[in-house]
Design a protein around this motif. Structure first.
Motif, PDB file in Angstrom:
ATOM      1  N   ALA A  67      34.839 -53.594 -27.318  1.00 47.21           N
ATOM      2  CA  ALA A  67      34.771 -55.031 -27.046  1.00 47.21           C
ATOM      3  C   ALA A  67      35.357 -55.236 -25.654  1.00 47.21           C
ATOM      4  CB  ALA A  67      35.578 -55.801 -28.080  1.00 47.21           C
ATOM      5  N   VAL A  68      34.861 -56.240 -24.946  1.00 50.06           N
ATOM      6  CA  VAL A  68      35.429 -56.544 -23.638  1.00 50.06           C
ATOM      7  C   VAL A  68      36.052 -57.931 -23.719  1.00 50.06           C
ATOM      8  CG1 VAL A  68      34.937 -56.920 -21.197  1.00 50.06           C
ATOM      9  CG2 VAL A  68      33.819 -55.063 -22.414  1.00 50.06           C
ATOM     10  N   ALA A  69      37.341 -57.981 -23.431  1.00 50.30           N
ATOM     11  CA  ALA A  69      38.071 -59.244 -23.572  1.00 50.30           C
ATOM     12  C   ALA A  69      38.715 -59.618 -22.243  1.00 50.30           C
ATOM     13  CB  ALA A  69      39.140 -59.077 -24.647  1.00 50.30           C
ATOM     14  N   ASP A  70      39.055 -60.902 -22.123  1.00 49.20           N
ATOM     15  CA  ASP A  70      39.744 -61.348 -20.909  1.00 49.20           C
ATOM     16  C   ASP A  70      41.248 -61.149 -21.021  1.00 49.20           C
ATOM     17  OD1 ASP A  70      37.466 -62.130 -19.563  1.00 49.20           O
ATOM     18  OD2 ASP A  70      37.419 -64.076 -20.574  1.00 49.20           O
ATOM     19  N   GLU A  71      41.701 -60.969 -22.258  1.00 51.12           N
ATOM     20  CA  GLU A  71      43.139 -60.790 -22.455  1.00 51.12           C
ATOM     21  C   GLU A  71      43.433 -59.519 -23.227  1.00 51.12           C
ATOM     22  OE1 GLU A  71      44.796 -64.351 -24.117  1.00 51.12           O
ATOM     23  OE2 GLU A  71      43.899 -65.492 -22.455  1.00 51.12           O
ATOM     24  N   GLU A  72      44.648 -59.056 -23.068  1.00 52.29           N
ATOM     25  CA  GLU A  72      45.033 -57.812 -23.716  1.00 52.29           C
ATOM     26  C   GLU A  72      45.049 -57.963 -25.237  1.00 52.29           C
ATOM     27  OE1 GLU A  72      48.573 -56.183 -22.080  1.00 52.29           O
ATOM     28  OE2 GLU A  72      48.321 -54.296 -23.181  1.00 52.29           O
ATOM     29  N   VAL A  73      44.607 -56.919 -25.929  1.00 54.41           N
ATOM     30  CA  VAL A  73      44.613 -56.938 -27.394  1.00 54.41           C
ATOM     31  C   VAL A  73      45.592 -55.865 -27.854  1.00 54.41           C
ATOM     32  CG1 VAL A  73      43.204 -56.547 -29.459  1.00 54.41           C
ATOM     33  CG2 VAL A  73      42.212 -57.711 -27.473  1.00 54.41           C
ATOM     34  N   LYS A  74      46.433 -56.218 -28.798  1.00 60.49           N
ATOM     35  CA  LYS A  74      47.468 -55.274 -29.255  1.00 60.49           C
ATOM     36  C   LYS A  74      46.859 -54.147 -30.092  1.00 60.49           C
ATOM     37  CE  LYS A  74      51.636 -57.563 -28.548  1.00 60.49           C
ATOM     38  NZ  LYS A  74      51.079 -58.330 -27.500  1.00 60.49           N
ATOM     39  N   HIS A  75      47.477 -52.970 -29.991  1.00 56.86           N
ATOM     40  CA  HIS A  75      47.061 -51.856 -30.846  1.00 56.86           C
ATOM     41  C   HIS A  75      47.393 -52.200 -32.295  1.00 56.86           C
ATOM     42  CE1 HIS A  75      46.989 -48.545 -27.603  1.00 56.86           C
ATOM     43  NE2 HIS A  75      46.717 -49.725 -27.079  1.00 56.86           N
ATOM     44  N   GLY A  76      46.730 -51.567 -33.224  1.00 58.63           N
ATOM     45  CA  GLY A  76      47.049 -51.789 -34.637  1.00 58.63           C
ATOM     46  C   GLY A  76      45.863 -52.378 -35.369  1.00 58.63           C
ATOM     47  N   LYS A  77      46.143 -52.934 -36.529  1.00 57.01           N
ATOM     48  CA  LYS A  77      45.066 -53.481 -37.366  1.00 57.01           C
ATOM     49  C   LYS A  77      44.656 -54.875 -36.890  1.00 57.01           C
ATOM     50  CE  LYS A  77      45.100 -50.198 -40.569  1.00 57.01           C
ATOM     51  NZ  LYS A  77      43.963 -49.290 -40.693  1.00 57.01           N
ATOM     52  N   ALA A  78      43.377 -55.145 -36.981  1.00 54.55           N
ATOM     53  CA  ALA A  78      42.905 -56.477 -36.559  1.00 54.55           C
ATOM     54  C   ALA A  78      41.620 -56.820 -37.289  1.00 54.55           C
ATOM     55  CB  ALA A  78      42.679 -56.494 -35.065  1.00 54.55           C
ATOM     56  N   LYS A  79      41.215 -58.056 -37.101  1.00 55.04           N
ATOM     57  CA  LYS A  79      39.916 -58.490 -37.633  1.00 55.04           C
ATOM     58  C   LYS A  79      38.950 -58.545 -36.470  1.00 55.04           C
ATOM     59  CE  LYS A  79      41.431 -61.633 -41.183  1.00 55.04           C
ATOM     60  NZ  LYS A  79      42.008 -62.935 -41.243  1.00 55.04           N
ATOM     61  N   ILE A  80      37.672 -58.412 -36.766  1.00 58.52           N
ATOM     62  CA  ILE A  80      36.732 -58.691 -35.680  1.00 58.52           C
ATOM     63  C   ILE A  80      35.805 -59.824 -36.092  1.00 58.52           C
ATOM     64  CG2 ILE A  80      36.680 -56.406 -34.606  1.00 58.52           C
ATOM     65  CD1 ILE A  80      33.867 -56.084 -35.917  1.00 58.52           C
ATOM     66  N   ASP A  81      35.334 -60.502 -35.076  1.00 56.77           N
ATOM     67  CA  ASP A  81      34.358 -61.547 -35.294  1.00 56.77           C
ATOM     68  C   ASP A  81      33.214 -61.277 -34.321  1.00 56.77           C
ATOM     69  OD1 ASP A  81      33.251 -63.733 -36.378  1.00 56.77           O
ATOM     70  OD2 ASP A  81      34.472 -65.191 -35.281  1.00 56.77           O
ATOM     71  N   VAL A  82      31.990 -61.419 -34.806  1.00 63.60           N
ATOM     72  CA  VAL A  82      30.848 -61.148 -33.932  1.00 63.60           C
ATOM     73  C   VAL A  82      30.080 -62.449 -33.711  1.00 63.60           C
ATOM     74  CG1 VAL A  82      28.710 -59.831 -33.653  1.00 63.60           C
ATOM     75  CG2 VAL A  82      30.648 -58.805 -34.859  1.00 63.60           C
ATOM     76  N   ASP A  83      29.804 -62.765 -32.453  1.00 60.75           N
ATOM     77  CA  ASP A  83      28.999 -63.944 -32.129  1.00 60.75           C
ATOM     78  C   ASP A  83      27.530 -63.542 -32.341  1.00 60.75           C
ATOM     79  OD1 ASP A  83      27.712 -66.084 -31.105  1.00 60.75           O
ATOM     80  OD2 ASP A  83      28.861 -66.166 -29.238  1.00 60.75           O
ATOM     81  N   LEU A  84      26.997 -63.945 -33.494  1.00 62.48           N
ATOM     82  CA  LEU A  84      25.692 -63.410 -33.897  1.00 62.48           C
ATOM     83  C   LEU A  84      24.531 -63.912 -33.045  1.00 62.48           C
ATOM     84  CD1 LEU A  84      26.195 -63.377 -37.748  1.00 62.48           C
ATOM     85  CD2 LEU A  84      26.020 -61.394 -36.260  1.00 62.48           C
ATOM     86  N   LYS A  85      24.744 -64.965 -32.258  1.00 58.62           N
ATOM     87  CA  LYS A  85      23.613 -65.400 -31.425  1.00 58.62           C
ATOM     88  C   LYS A  85      23.381 -64.423 -30.267  1.00 58.62           C
ATOM     89  CE  LYS A  85      25.996 -68.713 -28.377  1.00 58.62           C
ATOM     90  NZ  LYS A  85      27.366 -68.619 -28.911  1.00 58.62           N
ATOM     91  N   LYS A  86      24.336 -63.514 -30.085  1.00 58.85           N
ATOM     92  CA  LYS A  86      24.195 -62.561 -28.974  1.00 58.85           C
ATOM     93  C   LYS A  86      23.639 -61.199 -29.392  1.00 58.85           C
ATOM     94  CE  LYS A  86      27.789 -64.512 -26.044  1.00 58.85           C
ATOM     95  NZ  LYS A  86      29.047 -64.240 -25.353  1.00 58.85           N
ATOM     96  N   ILE A  87      23.458 -60.983 -30.693  1.00 61.48           N
ATOM     97  CA  ILE A  87      23.000 -59.647 -31.124  1.00 61.48           C
ATOM     98  C   ILE A  87      21.472 -59.539 -31.038  1.00 61.48           C
ATOM     99  CG2 ILE A  87      24.952 -59.346 -32.711  1.00 61.48           C
ATOM    100  CD1 ILE A  87      22.768 -59.638 -34.993  1.00 61.48           C
ATOM    101  N   SER A  88      20.996 -58.294 -30.950  1.00 68.70           N
ATOM    102  CA  SER A  88      19.556 -58.041 -31.052  1.00 68.70           C
ATOM    103  C   SER A  88      19.342 -56.974 -32.113  1.00 68.70           C
ATOM    104  CB  SER A  88      18.980 -57.503 -29.749  1.00 68.70           C
ATOM    105  OG  SER A  88      19.445 -58.206 -28.660  1.00 68.70           O
ATOM    106  N   LEU A  89      18.178 -57.043 -32.753  1.00 69.71           N
ATOM    107  CA  LEU A  89      17.808 -56.003 -33.714  1.00 69.71           C
ATOM    108  C   LEU A  89      16.507 -55.367 -33.238  1.00 69.71           C
ATOM    109  CD1 LEU A  89      18.580 -57.886 -37.045  1.00 69.71           C
ATOM    110  CD2 LEU A  89      19.802 -55.913 -36.151  1.00 69.71           C
ATOM    111  N   ILE A  90      16.485 -54.044 -33.269  1.00 70.24           N
ATOM    112  CA  ILE A  90      15.328 -53.315 -32.747  1.00 70.24           C
ATOM    113  C   ILE A  90      14.759 -52.432 -33.845  1.00 70.24           C
ATOM    114  CG2 ILE A  90      14.647 -51.557 -31.039  1.00 70.24           C
ATOM    115  CD1 ILE A  90      17.004 -52.760 -29.353  1.00 70.24           C
ATOM    116  N   LYS A  91      13.443 -52.468 -33.971  1.00 71.39           N
ATOM    117  CA  LYS A  91      12.791 -51.585 -34.948  1.00 71.39           C
ATOM    118  C   LYS A  91      11.689 -50.824 -34.222  1.00 71.39           C
ATOM    119  CE  LYS A  91      11.669 -51.375 -39.712  1.00 71.39           C
ATOM    120  NZ  LYS A  91      12.852 -51.168 -40.478  1.00 71.39           N
TER     121      LYS A  91
END
Ligand code: ADP
Length: 632
Positions: free
Chosen positions: A461-485
């Motif tokens: 993931a590319v973030a503007d701010e530092e993310v701490k090591h350890g356990k976390a949740k992720i959220d995906v902005d689904l309007k940005k994904i593509s599916l390829i077949k």
């Protein structure tokens, strides 16, 4: 002392040459920036625009807090040093150095003080009474440096200052200029075509080619993480070895095959997580880049290595502390001519091998670079743009690497297996007590590249701010994904930009103008941005930018492209006519798919039927369509 900001800077010469394209850079105070690239790449033009010796065709240049586009060179608080010294032959060294200060009518004592100090710094005190012709090239260049530093400029600009000197003097002057920079604590911008000069002097280097910035980075990062084949080949001696090849994924391994030879090695797939899977099909051609020191013929290293190729030695260059072994990975190749099988290996001086020998060479696979054969861009970018993952769509859910996401109504596709593309900026990490482990968070040029474990592999993931090591949740902005077949995109990411056509228009408008307490009718010229069928008042500052960049005639006749994001158009009473074709429901957000003339655009919000869309004028980018110059 000052920083500089270059935003969307272009230079188009009157004859149409586009010498500089969309140059963007923030230069911090006291940096030593080097512009480097082959002759004609636009580095001097850029420097001359900073100096004010060339007009800026489009874009904004700031020195310190001031926009200086229209400021005279003498008011910019810069000093420039040229390749040809540009000294006055009839003046003494003292007079040459003092000349600018005298013009500025500085008190005599101050001039004496500054010239004496500069001469001391540069070691030319004893020449102050001499004329330039009595001095060597190196000394003359010191005089021109002296003339620049006595001005105590905010920014020092140096255009190939050492090109007229012989190799030994160049090396010496290189360290003197670096020392001078450290002493003066001023921002330096230095132009050279010599990559060694760039690497040894710059705190950051801008590599340019054909008017385009290729990469901006520290010397170390340019060397270790070149973003494309040009930078990889331009930086470093001997030049990086480039081989043509293919990559084939076999389970958890990838076979790297070198074309026109029998060489191949097998590396862990984990090395290729950043690569698009289509590169791993054994067909797509790539360039394999290996620096001379990433190849070893040391018997112990070779013995221990799993990554070996055969090399037929052609000749050696003994350089004293090291030996360059030239060879070919094609047993019929000659090893002399540059080809896609020629290899140069850096070995220690004791390396034993002779012409005609076939030897084993070990590859340091952690230092392999891979580039697309056509675009020549790195396929393992340091800041990855996408995660490429196998996934499954099942009963309204997207399943990948053990994660399950509910698909919103906007994403409709039959159940089955797909290739999933998630842009790295579509993933946000946060919270705690979740299944994701953040393994690493690296600051790369101001962006944080977060790597985290998801199922059995690493994602980014590319973030503007530092993310701490350890356990976390992720959220995906689904309007940005593509599916390829089967190589075809069946679910497209929602476009992030809307592009509409239009023009700049001027009209005479009658206005009530107050003079001396009386109101009078007066005709004034007003500017409008014509976008499709809508005319929006254009701020005078924007109109001025467009007219300056395009010229008075073209500004009102040429086609313009207006660009904005889906969030910058709102449904209003007045605006661009559009008809809503459908609404995309991404759960948290909805977007109206609008037909605007010939263009289809997704606009934030829910709307139906015939509507008017009003753009936020201050958010619009304006591009001159004919030559693709971003003016605003
Ligand atoms: P560099 O400093 O990297 O060698 P320049 O900035 O001098 O390159 O030139 C960039 C491009 O602009 C080249 O193609 C060059 O021919 C062109 N150019 C430079 N000056 C002019 C000019 N005054 N008029 C037209 N074209 C120019």
């Amino acid at each position: 002392m000052a920083g500089l900001s270059l935003k969307h800077i272009y230079k188009v010469y009157p004859n149409g040459t586009k010498a500089v394209n969309d140059f963007n850079m923030e230069i911090a105070d006291k940096e030593f920036i080097v512009f480097v690239g082959p002759s004609g790449c636009g580095k001097s033009t850029t420097l001359r625009m900073i100096a004010g010796l060339e007009d800026i065709s489009a874009g904004e240049l700031m020195i310190g807090e001031n926009v200086v586009n229209d400021m005279e060179p003498k008011d910019r608080d810069i000093a420039m040093v040229f390749q040809n010294y540009a000294l006055y032959p009839h003046m003494t060294v003292f007079e040459n150095i003092a000349f600018g200060l005298r013009l500025r009518k500085l008190p005599k004592d101050e001039i004496n003080k500054r010239v004496t100090e500069a001469a001391e710094i540069l070691g030319i005190t004893e020449y102050l009474g001499k004329k330039p012709k009595e001095m060597s090239g190196g000394q003359r260049q010191r005089v021109s440096l002296g003339r620049a530093i006595v001005r105590e400029p905010k920014v020092m600009l140096l255009d190939e200052p050492l090109s007229n000197l012989d190799a030994k003097l160049r090396t010496q002057m290189r360290s003197e200029i670096a020392k001078l920079h450290a002493k003066l604590q001023t921002t330096f911008i230095y132009v050279t075509h010599d990559q060694i000069e760039a690497m040894t002097m710059g705190t950051r280097i801008v590599v340019m080619k054909s008017g385009f910035v290729q990469q901006i980075d520290t010397p170390k990062n340019l060397y270790n993480y070149p973003g494309n084949k040009f930078v990889a080949g331009f930086i470093g001696t001997p030049q990086m070895n480039f081989f043509e090849g293919t990559l084939l994924k076999k389970g958890e391994e990838v076979e790297i095959k070198f074309e026109y030879s029998d060489a191949k090695i097998t590396v862990p797939y984990s090395m290729m997580y950043k690569a698009r899977p289509s590169y791993l099909d054994g067909q797509s051609k790539v360039y394999i880049g290996l620096r001379a020191e990433a190849v070893s013929v040391n018997p112990e290293v070779v013995k221990a290595s799993k990554f070996k190729i055969k090399v037929r030695v052609s000749h050696k260059e003994e350089l004293g502390n090291q030996t360059l072994i030239y060879g070919d990975i094609n047993m019929d190749g000659d090893g002399y001519t540059e080809s896609s099988t020629r290899i140069i290996i850096s070995a220690d001086a004791t390396a034993e091998c002779k012409s005609g020998d076939v030897i084993d060479a070990a590859l340091d696979i952690s230092k392999v670079h891979l580039f697309d054969k056509e675009t020549e861009q790195s396929i393992l970018p340091r800041i990855p743009e996408y995660n490429y993952i196998d996934c499954e769509v099942k009963e309204g859910k997207l399943i990948f690497l053990g994660a399950e996401l509910k698909l919103p109504p906007a994403i409709k596709t039959p159940d089955g297996k797909y290739e999933l593309l998630i842009p790295t900026d579509a993933i946000t990490t946060g919270g705690k007590d979740a299944a994701i482990t953040v393994k690493d968070c690296e600051n790369i040029n101001g962006k944080y590249v977060v790597s985290f474990e998801l199922g059995e592999r690493t994602m980014f993931a590319v973030a503007d701010e530092e993310v701490k090591h350890g356990k976390a949740k992720i959220d995906v902005d689904l309007k940005k994904i593509s599916l390829i077949k089967d190589g075809e995109t069946v679910v497209e990411a929602m476009p992030e930009k809307i592009r509409l056509e239009g023009k700049l228009v001027k009209e005479k408008v009658v206005e009530q103008v107050e003079t001396d307490g009386k109101f009078k009718k007066k005709k004034v010229i007003k500017f409008f941005l014509q976008i499709e069928d809508c005319k929006l008042p254009c701020p005078d500052s924007a109109a001025t930018k467009l007219i300056t960049a395009m010229g008075v005639k073209k500004a009102f006749t040429e086609k313009l492209i207006y660009e904005c994001s889906p969030y910058d158009l709102t449904v209003a009473e007045e605006g661009i006519s559009a008809s809503v074709e459908s609404v995309l429901d991404y759960g948290k957000e909805k977007f109206a798919v609008c037909k605007i003339g010939e263009t289809t655009a997704c606009v934030y919000g829910e709307a139906y039927g015939e509507v008017k869309l009003l753009p936020a004028v201050d958010k619009l980018s304006v591009i001159q369509a004919a030559n693709d110059i971003r003016i605003i």
